[in-house]
Design an enzyme around this catalytic site. Structure first.
Site, PDB file in Angstrom:
ATOM      1  CG  ASP A 196     -61.277  60.223  81.361  1.00 28.21           C
ATOM      2  OD1 ASP A 196     -62.466  59.901  81.544  1.00 28.21           O
ATOM      3  OD2 ASP A 196     -60.553  60.697  82.260  1.00 28.21           O
TER       4      ASP A 196
ATOM      5  CG  HIS B 254     -73.949  33.385  62.158  1.00 29.86           C
ATOM      6  ND1 HIS B 254     -73.052  33.189  63.171  1.00 29.86           N
ATOM      7  CD2 HIS B 254     -75.135  33.678  62.763  1.00 29.86           C
ATOM      8  CE1 HIS B 254     -73.654  33.380  64.340  1.00 29.86           C
ATOM      9  NE2 HIS B 254     -74.927  33.666  64.129  1.00 29.86           N
TER      10      HIS B 254
ATOM     11  CG  ASP C 107     -79.205  35.730  70.298  1.00 30.33           C
ATOM     12  OD1 ASP C 107     -78.165  35.148  70.675  1.00 30.33           O
ATOM     13  OD2 ASP C 107     -79.445  35.997  69.099  1.00 30.33           O
TER      14      ASP C 107
ATOM     15  CG  ASP D  63     -75.019  33.287  68.375  1.00 31.15           C
ATOM     16  OD1 ASP D  63     -75.890  33.744  69.132  1.00 31.15           O
ATOM     17  OD2 ASP D  63     -74.956  33.548  67.153  1.00 31.15           O
TER      18      ASP D  63
ATOM     19  CD  GLU E 140     -77.976  31.813  67.576  1.00 30.59           C
ATOM     20  OE1 GLU E 140     -78.440  32.649  68.363  1.00 30.59           O
ATOM     21  OE2 GLU E 140     -77.155  32.093  66.681  1.00 30.59           O
TER      22      GLU E 140
ATOM     23  CE1 TYR F  97     -87.411  36.518  65.794  1.00 33.81           C
ATOM     24  CE2 TYR F  97     -87.287  35.880  63.475  1.00 33.81           C
ATOM     25  CZ  TYR F  97     -86.746  35.881  64.748  1.00 33.81           C
ATOM     26  OH  TYR F  97     -85.560  35.219  64.984  1.00 33.81           O
TER      27      TYR F  97
ATOM     28  CG  HIS G  15     -83.058  35.806  60.987  1.00 34.17           C
ATOM     29  ND1 HIS G  15     -82.626  34.521  61.212  1.00 34.17           N
ATOM     30  CD2 HIS G  15     -83.996  36.059  61.953  1.00 34.17           C
ATOM     31  CE1 HIS G  15     -83.235  34.027  62.274  1.00 34.17           C
ATOM     32  NE2 HIS G  15     -84.090  34.939  62.735  1.00 34.17           N
TER      33      HIS G  15
ATOM     34  NE  ARG H 222     -82.309  34.652  67.232  1.00 35.46           N
ATOM     35  CZ  ARG H 222     -82.788  35.869  67.495  1.00 35.46           C
ATOM     36  NH1 ARG H 222     -83.847  36.323  66.845  1.00 35.46           N
ATOM     37  NH2 ARG H 222     -82.217  36.634  68.404  1.00 35.46           N
TER      38      ARG H 222
ATOM     39  CG  HIS I 187     -72.559  37.457  62.754  1.00 33.22           C
ATOM     40  ND1 HIS I 187     -73.287  38.617  62.603  1.00 33.22           N
ATOM     41  CD2 HIS I 187     -73.351  36.636  63.493  1.00 33.22           C
ATOM     42  CE1 HIS I 187     -74.446  38.498  63.227  1.00 33.22           C
ATOM     43  NE2 HIS I 187     -74.511  37.313  63.780  1.00 33.22           N
TER      44      HIS I 187
ATOM     45  CG  HIS J 265     -79.865  43.083  65.593  1.00 28.68           C
ATOM     46  ND1 HIS J 265     -79.390  43.563  64.401  1.00 28.68           N
ATOM     47  CD2 HIS J 265     -79.685  41.736  65.534  1.00 28.68           C
ATOM     48  CE1 HIS J 265     -78.940  42.553  63.659  1.00 28.68           C
ATOM     49  NE2 HIS J 265     -79.109  41.440  64.328  1.00 28.68           N
TER      50      HIS J 265
ATOM     51  CD  GLU K 198     -78.843  32.677  64.277  1.00 20.71           C
ATOM     52  OE1 GLU K 198     -79.481  33.538  64.904  1.00 20.71           O
ATOM     53  OE2 GLU K 198     -77.627  32.727  64.089  1.00 20.71           O
TER      54      GLU K 198
HETATM   55  N1  GLY Z   1     -76.473  36.804  68.316  1.00 17.23           N
HETATM   56  C1  GLY Z   1     -76.285  37.117  66.969  1.00 17.23           C
HETATM   57  C2  GLY Z   1     -76.865  36.110  66.093  1.00 17.23           C
HETATM   58  O1  GLY Z   1     -77.609  35.267  66.545  1.00 17.23           O
HETATM   59  O2  GLY Z   1     -76.559  36.023  64.942  1.00 17.23           O
HETATM   60 MN    MN Z   2     -76.381  33.633  65.674  1.00 16.46          MN
HETATM   61 MN    MN Z   3     -77.626  34.625  68.532  1.00 17.47          MN
END
Ligand code: GLY
Ligand code: MN
Ligand code: MN
Length: 434
Positions: free
Chosen positions: A37, A351, A257, A268, A404, A385, A347, A402, A358, A240, A381
């Site tokens: 709950d 975005h 991140d 982000d 970003e 890797y 990737h 990375r 996103h 992720h 970003e």
């Molecule tokens: N934190 C999600 C991305 O960088 O797209």
């Molecule tokens: Mn991002």
């Molecule tokens: Mn990110």
């Protein structure tokens, strides 16, 4: 702060595009059970929030352009002293009108009785199917009933249009007040990244760094816009990674991140830095390459350039650099053509960013990448890797990087909203040595 007037302006703009004899129907998000709950904290649906600012669950918005006795209708929970004592305050029917500017408001329980009558005279229904099956069934059910009653003179709308088409295009262009909130989310997030760099020490746990972000966000009345990633060493290679439960070791990098959500708007940011405050030669070489790629990508952000230009710029720099470092072999042009870089950079370079991390908005118009225009906000970003395969020199193994930032397209070019946290090697090393 996004004021009531702005929400009203958005509804007016949308209704202007919808035309007459139309209706827009938009439910908010559902409450979600976490376990037994205990629910997850409620977060309004982003489209619903964009048009209403109404923060409660069990609500549905209706827009009826040109309706004499009110264009904006909210269905919501009624006031209920006992329930409010247990679960918290409600705006109620009166509050929906007085605080959120609804022309008319009804109890959500009355939706089934009232909605058919609102839909019936319309020619066109703006509603997005496929997001919530319960609402989908309700709408289809109403249409079935109206059709069945056609011989008794009931009218059925002819056209169903996804509300998203108009709405998501609107959301792509951020207003001055939206940009103000997003700059604040960026500032709070950048500050938290600076703190993380300052407090990081070998032997700490990944979750202890994550805690710095949670603390900073809540102190500013924000929340994480998405699950924070704190990946030490090879965990930085898991795109992720969110377990955040390993020890941070000297000699390794840590990739973080994390971004705050303020007033439902996301930041982000990713930074990668050495746990012990000093980059090794291999880390330095790869990091500088990602940074150069990021600068090249950001350089491409200006009105008239296309969505994919930053990505192409990043890929060019990364591929050339990977060849120089001996991680890719061959001609740069051919390697780009064959997407050989995807082994280390799998990737895309960014975005849209806004109410959703996103964010919504088309990336292509027909077959062509969308042109960048002032007010659009995007992330840049690039990353690398590196696995531990036999053909890769050992010093590069398990390095994940990375970098970003969040960038708004301006008339003159662009503005990096997240430059409150350093990314130059010397600046990071200096900050960590303080
Ligand atoms: N934190 C999600 C991305 O960088 O797209
Ligand atoms: Mn991002
Ligand atoms: Mn990110």
């Amino acid at each position: 702060m996004i004021g009531r007037r702005e929400f009203q302006k958005r509804r007016k703009a949308l209704m202007g595009m919808m035309g007459q004899q139309t209706i827009a129907i938009l439910p908010t998000a559902k409450e979600k059970v976490r376990n037994r709950d205990a629910d997850y904290p409620f977060r309004a649906d982003s489209d619903f929030h964009y048009l209403t600012g109404f923060p409660e669950p069990e609500a549905l918005m209706v827009l009826l352009p040109g309706r004499k006795n009110g264009e904006f209708i909210l269905f919501c929970r009624e006031r209920d002293l006992e329930k409010e004592t247990w679960h918290g305050r409600r705006a109620g029917i009166e509050g929906a009108c007085e605080l959120y500017g609804a022309d008319d408001a009804f109890p959500i329980e009355d939706l089934d009785d009232i909605l058919p009558g609102l839909i019936e005279p319309c020619e066109r229904v703006f509603y997005t199917f496929g997001n919530d099956s319960e609402s989908d069934q309700k709408i289809t059910g109403i249409v079935h009933t109206l059709r069945a009653q056609s011989r008794s003179g009931k009218h059925t709308p002819h056209e169903f249009v996804a509300l998203e088409h108009l709405l998501h295009d609107m959301r792509l262009y951020k207003s001055r007040s939206e940009l103000k909130v997003m700059r604040e989310a960026a500032r709070v997030s950048a500050e938290a990244h600076v703190t993380a760099m300052k407090v990081c020490r070998p032997g700490m746990m990944e979750y202890q760094l994550e805690a710095e972000f949670l603390y900073a966000f809540r102190r500013s009345n924000g929340h994480p816009a998405y699950s924070t990633i704190v990946g030490g060493g090879e965990n930085g290679c898991i795109l992720h990674y969110t377990e955040n439960n390993q020890k941070l070791k000297s000699g390794e990098l840590v990739l973080i991140d994390s971004g705050a959500e303020l007033e439902c708007y996301a930041a982000d940011i990713t930074r990668t830095f050495p746990v012990n405050g000093r980059f090794s030669d291999a880390q330095r070489a790869l990091y500088q390459l990602v940074l150069d790629a990021q600068y090249a990508a950001i350089e491409q952000i200006k009105p008239g350039n296309h969505w994919n230009d930053p990505h192409e710029a990043a890929v060019k720099v990364l591929t050339a650099g990977l060849v120089t470092l001996g991680l890719l072999k061959g001609k740069v042009a051919t390697l780009i053509e064959e997407q050989a870089y995807r082994r280390f950079y799998m990737h895309r370079t960014g975005h849209w960013l806004g109410l959703d991390v996103h964010d919504v908005g088309d990336y292509k118009v027909g077959e062509v990448w969308r042109e960048l225009e002032p007010g659009m906000v995007l992330t840049i970003e690039p990353g690398l890797y590196i696995g531990a395969e036999k053909d890769i020199p050992a010093e590069f193994h398990h390095i994940g990087i990375r970098i970003e930032d969040d960038v708004v397209v301006t008339k003159e070019g662009h503005e990096v909203m997240t430059d409150g946290v350093p990314k130059e090697i010397s600046a990071i090393e200096q900050l960590m040595a303080e």
